[in-house]
Design a protein around this motif. Structure first.
Motif, PDB file in Angstrom:
ATOM      1  N   SER A  60     -12.463 -87.830  48.853  1.00  0.00           N
ATOM      2  CA  SER A  60     -13.346 -88.429  47.852  1.00  0.00           C
ATOM      3  C   SER A  60     -14.719 -88.738  48.422  1.00  0.00           C
ATOM      4  CB  SER A  60     -12.723 -89.684  47.234  1.00  0.00           C
ATOM      5  OG  SER A  60     -12.624 -90.717  48.164  1.00  0.00           O
ATOM      6  N   LYS A  61     -14.827 -88.795  49.762  1.00  0.00           N
ATOM      7  CA  LYS A  61     -16.122 -89.036  50.409  1.00  0.00           C
ATOM      8  C   LYS A  61     -16.064 -88.431  51.792  1.00  0.00           C
ATOM      9  CE  LYS A  61     -18.991 -92.747  52.257  1.00  0.00           C
ATOM     10  NZ  LYS A  61     -18.618 -93.334  53.527  1.00  0.00           N
ATOM     11  N   GLY A  62     -17.128 -87.694  52.175  1.00  0.00           N
ATOM     12  CA  GLY A  62     -17.222 -87.188  53.534  1.00  0.00           C
ATOM     13  C   GLY A  62     -17.179 -85.683  53.653  1.00  0.00           C
ATOM     14  N   ILE A  63     -17.117 -85.244  54.921  1.00  0.00           N
ATOM     15  CA  ILE A  63     -17.051 -83.823  55.270  1.00  0.00           C
ATOM     16  C   ILE A  63     -16.032 -83.686  56.395  1.00  0.00           C
ATOM     17  CG2 ILE A  63     -18.320 -81.809  56.142  1.00  0.00           C
ATOM     18  CD1 ILE A  63     -20.908 -83.238  55.276  1.00  0.00           C
ATOM     19  N   VAL A  64     -15.192 -82.662  56.319  1.00  0.00           N
ATOM     20  CA  VAL A  64     -14.262 -82.368  57.400  1.00  0.00           C
ATOM     21  C   VAL A  64     -14.435 -80.925  57.832  1.00  0.00           C
ATOM     22  CG1 VAL A  64     -12.561 -84.062  56.594  1.00  0.00           C
ATOM     23  CG2 VAL A  64     -12.319 -81.688  55.929  1.00  0.00           C
ATOM     24  N   ARG A  65     -13.996 -80.649  59.050  1.00  0.00           N
ATOM     25  CA  ARG A  65     -14.014 -79.268  59.529  1.00  0.00           C
ATOM     26  C   ARG A  65     -12.655 -78.905  60.100  1.00  0.00           C
ATOM     27  NH1 ARG A  65     -15.675 -77.503  65.321  1.00  0.00           N
ATOM     28  NH2 ARG A  65     -15.242 -79.405  66.471  1.00  0.00           N
ATOM     29  N   TYR A  66     -12.328 -77.629  59.972  1.00  0.00           N
ATOM     30  CA  TYR A  66     -11.122 -77.039  60.528  1.00  0.00           C
ATOM     31  C   TYR A  66     -11.557 -76.239  61.755  1.00  0.00           C
ATOM     32  CZ  TYR A  66      -8.560 -77.850  56.133  1.00  0.00           C
ATOM     33  OH  TYR A  66      -7.945 -78.408  55.049  1.00  0.00           O
ATOM     34  N   TYR A  67     -10.832 -76.387  62.867  1.00  0.00           N
ATOM     35  CA  TYR A  67     -11.252 -75.670  64.066  1.00  0.00           C
ATOM     36  C   TYR A  67     -10.118 -75.515  65.061  1.00  0.00           C
ATOM     37  CZ  TYR A  67     -11.412 -80.131  66.555  1.00  0.00           C
ATOM     38  OH  TYR A  67     -11.068 -81.331  67.135  1.00  0.00           O
ATOM     39  N   ILE A  68     -10.343 -74.572  65.983  1.00  0.00           N
ATOM     40  CA  ILE A  68      -9.441 -74.374  67.113  1.00  0.00           C
ATOM     41  C   ILE A  68     -10.228 -74.776  68.353  1.00  0.00           C
ATOM     42  CG2 ILE A  68      -8.113 -72.693  68.459  1.00  0.00           C
ATOM     43  CD1 ILE A  68      -7.981 -71.021  65.787  1.00  0.00           C
ATOM     44  N   LYS A 115     -16.397 -91.265  61.475  1.00  0.00           N
ATOM     45  CA  LYS A 115     -16.908 -89.971  61.914  1.00  0.00           C
ATOM     46  C   LYS A 115     -16.188 -89.548  63.191  1.00  0.00           C
ATOM     47  CE  LYS A 115     -21.282 -87.879  63.324  1.00  0.00           C
ATOM     48  NZ  LYS A 115     -22.733 -88.071  63.443  1.00  0.00           N
ATOM     49  N   LYS A 116     -15.861 -88.253  63.274  1.00  0.00           N
ATOM     50  CA  LYS A 116     -15.188 -87.656  64.437  1.00  0.00           C
ATOM     51  C   LYS A 116     -13.741 -88.111  64.599  1.00  0.00           C
ATOM     52  CE  LYS A 116     -18.145 -85.134  66.749  1.00  0.00           C
ATOM     53  NZ  LYS A 116     -17.919 -83.710  66.855  1.00  0.00           N
ATOM     54  N   SER A 117     -13.103 -88.515  63.508  1.00  0.00           N
ATOM     55  CA  SER A 117     -11.677 -88.859  63.555  1.00  0.00           C
ATOM     56  C   SER A 117     -10.856 -87.581  63.412  1.00  0.00           C
ATOM     57  CB  SER A 117     -11.299 -89.797  62.414  1.00  0.00           C
ATOM     58  OG  SER A 117     -11.920 -91.046  62.551  1.00  0.00           O
ATOM     59  N   THR A 118      -9.790 -87.490  64.185  1.00  0.00           N
ATOM     60  CA  THR A 118      -8.897 -86.338  64.096  1.00  0.00           C
ATOM     61  C   THR A 118      -7.854 -86.611  63.016  1.00  0.00           C
ATOM     62  OG1 THR A 118      -9.232 -85.840  66.432  1.00  0.00           O
ATOM     63  CG2 THR A 118      -7.282 -84.895  65.388  1.00  0.00           C
ATOM     64  N   LEU A 119      -7.750 -85.693  62.052  1.00  0.00           N
ATOM     65  CA  LEU A 119      -6.755 -85.836  60.991  1.00  0.00           C
ATOM     66  C   LEU A 119      -5.434 -85.184  61.390  1.00  0.00           C
ATOM     67  CD1 LEU A 119      -8.992 -85.173  57.846  1.00  0.00           C
ATOM     68  CD2 LEU A 119      -8.387 -87.362  58.903  1.00  0.00           C
ATOM     69  N   ILE A 120      -5.529 -84.093  62.137  1.00  0.00           N
ATOM     70  CA  ILE A 120      -4.329 -83.469  62.713  1.00  0.00           C
ATOM     71  C   ILE A 120      -4.737 -82.744  63.992  1.00  0.00           C
ATOM     72  CG2 ILE A 120      -4.490 -81.336  61.363  1.00  0.00           C
ATOM     73  CD1 ILE A 120      -1.314 -81.449  61.345  1.00  0.00           C
ATOM     74  N   GLU A 121      -3.868 -82.799  64.978  1.00  0.00           N
ATOM     75  CA  GLU A 121      -4.089 -82.111  66.248  1.00  0.00           C
ATOM     76  C   GLU A 121      -3.200 -80.878  66.316  1.00  0.00           C
ATOM     77  OE1 GLU A 121      -3.048 -85.172  69.081  1.00  0.00           O
ATOM     78  OE2 GLU A 121      -5.146 -85.787  69.243  1.00  0.00           O
ATOM     79  N   ILE A 122      -3.559 -79.955  67.214  1.00  0.00           N
ATOM     80  CA  ILE A 122      -2.689 -78.807  67.463  1.00  0.00           C
ATOM     81  C   ILE A 122      -1.323 -79.341  67.889  1.00  0.00           C
ATOM     82  CG2 ILE A 122      -2.235 -76.904  69.077  1.00  0.00           C
ATOM     83  CD1 ILE A 122      -5.183 -76.242  68.993  1.00  0.00           C
ATOM     84  N   GLY A 123      -0.287 -78.791  67.304  1.00  0.00           N
ATOM     85  CA  GLY A 123       1.076 -79.213  67.634  1.00  0.00           C
ATOM     86  C   GLY A 123       1.613 -80.302  66.730  1.00  0.00           C
ATOM     87  N   GLY A 124       0.722 -80.969  65.992  1.00  0.00           N
ATOM     88  CA  GLY A 124       1.182 -81.986  65.051  1.00  0.00           C
ATOM     89  C   GLY A 124       1.692 -81.332  63.775  1.00  0.00           C
ATOM     90  N   ILE A 125       2.589 -81.986  63.102  1.00  0.00           N
ATOM     91  CA  ILE A 125       3.106 -81.478  61.830  1.00  0.00           C
ATOM     92  C   ILE A 125       2.394 -82.214  60.712  1.00  0.00           C
ATOM     93  CG2 ILE A 125       5.139 -81.258  60.341  1.00  0.00           C
ATOM     94  CD1 ILE A 125       6.790 -80.919  62.930  1.00  0.00           C
ATOM     95  N   ILE A 171      -8.053 -80.628  62.505  1.00  0.00           N
ATOM     96  CA  ILE A 171      -8.959 -81.017  61.429  1.00  0.00           C
ATOM     97  C   ILE A 171      -9.593 -82.335  61.840  1.00  0.00           C
ATOM     98  CG2 ILE A 171      -9.216 -81.584  58.979  1.00  0.00           C
ATOM     99  CD1 ILE A 171      -6.606 -80.038  58.455  1.00  0.00           C
ATOM    100  N   GLU A 172     -10.927 -82.416  61.716  1.00  0.00           N
ATOM    101  CA  GLU A 172     -11.619 -83.660  62.061  1.00  0.00           C
ATOM    102  C   GLU A 172     -12.658 -83.990  61.002  1.00  0.00           C
ATOM    103  OE1 GLU A 172     -14.042 -83.761  65.594  1.00  0.00           O
ATOM    104  OE2 GLU A 172     -15.276 -82.099  64.913  1.00  0.00           O
ATOM    105  N   THR A 173     -12.988 -85.261  60.915  1.00  0.00           N
ATOM    106  CA  THR A 173     -14.048 -85.698  60.018  1.00  0.00           C
ATOM    107  C   THR A 173     -15.387 -85.515  60.718  1.00  0.00           C
ATOM    108  OG1 THR A 173     -13.908 -87.975  60.800  1.00  0.00           O
ATOM    109  CG2 THR A 173     -12.547 -87.412  58.893  1.00  0.00           C
ATOM    110  N   LEU A 174     -16.365 -84.991  60.011  1.00  0.00           N
ATOM    111  CA  LEU A 174     -17.721 -84.864  60.557  1.00  0.00           C
ATOM    112  C   LEU A 174     -18.584 -86.049  60.159  1.00  0.00           C
ATOM    113  CD1 LEU A 174     -18.513 -81.069  60.113  1.00  0.00           C
ATOM    114  CD2 LEU A 174     -17.733 -82.283  62.153  1.00  0.00           C
ATOM    115  N   THR A 175     -18.142 -86.781  59.149  1.00  0.00           N
ATOM    116  CA  THR A 175     -18.825 -87.995  58.691  1.00  0.00           C
ATOM    117  C   THR A 175     -17.743 -89.038  58.433  1.00  0.00           C
ATOM    118  OG1 THR A 175     -18.634 -87.391  56.352  1.00  0.00           O
ATOM    119  CG2 THR A 175     -20.629 -86.648  57.510  1.00  0.00           C
TER     120      THR A 175
END
Length: 188
Positions: free
Chosen positions: A51-59, A33-43, A93-97
């Protein structure tokens, strides 16, 4: 991996050789939970299937983040604009769960596109679906009140309202948490 095979079959069935190539490129990765999948500036280097979980897209912002998307199980997750252009992402993008993703790299997906017919069809249909979701959200933000956006969200994605913190939902519909509280009081 069976869940991704079933999901892809609903988009475009893959013959055995196409599936063998595609599945050989996938790898499973688990995130807390709360893992960052990509940060601003990352490619963005991966297309992922949640397959399991919830993610959110945000600035991220100093006072409060601007949330503009949520994804749930059986959906593709990627900073798609960064992925297809291989340029820095403008959002995070981060995981919410805790979440499980099946991932394929940019390079490997290009190989799947080159060597399979169904891979191209799936890629096109996935891109079309992402466009429709984005377009619907933009039109909603321009044409509907915050209360109408909240009610639409409640009808279309009741799971979201039960599993996502209200501060993120408020940001998603374009209001403060306090305004969302007032909206919720009015409609209950």
């Amino acid at each position: 991996m069976e869940e991704i095979k079933k999901f892809i079959a609903t988009i475009c069935p893959m013959n055995d050789s196409d599936w063998d190539l595609f599945s050989s490129k996938l790898y499973k990765e688990k995130f807390k939970k709360k893992s960052t999948l990509i940060e601003i500036g990352g490619i963005e280097g991966h297309m992922s299937f949640l397959s399991k979980g919830i993610v959110r897209y945000y600035i991220p912002q100093e006072e409060s983040d601007l949330t503009f998307g949520f994804l749930f199980e059986n959906q593709f997750v990627t900073a798609y604009d960064s992925f297809i252009t291989q340029t820095p992402s403008q959002y995070e993008i981060e995981t919410l769960t805790s979440s499980t993703l099946w991932r394929i790299s940019f390079k490997d997906l290009q190989e799947v596109y080159e060597k399979t017919k169904s891979g191209n069809i799936i890629g096109r249909r996935m891109a079309e679906n992402m466009f429709l979701i984005k377009s619907k959200r933009e039109i909603s933000l321009l044409n509907k009140t915050a209360e109408e956006r909240y009610l639409d969200l409640f009808l279309e994605r009741p799971k979201l309202l039960k599993q996502v913190p209200l501060k993120y939902i408020a940001s998603y519909i374009g209001v403060t948490p306090q305004a969302l509280s007032r909206i919720r009081k009015r409609i209950t």
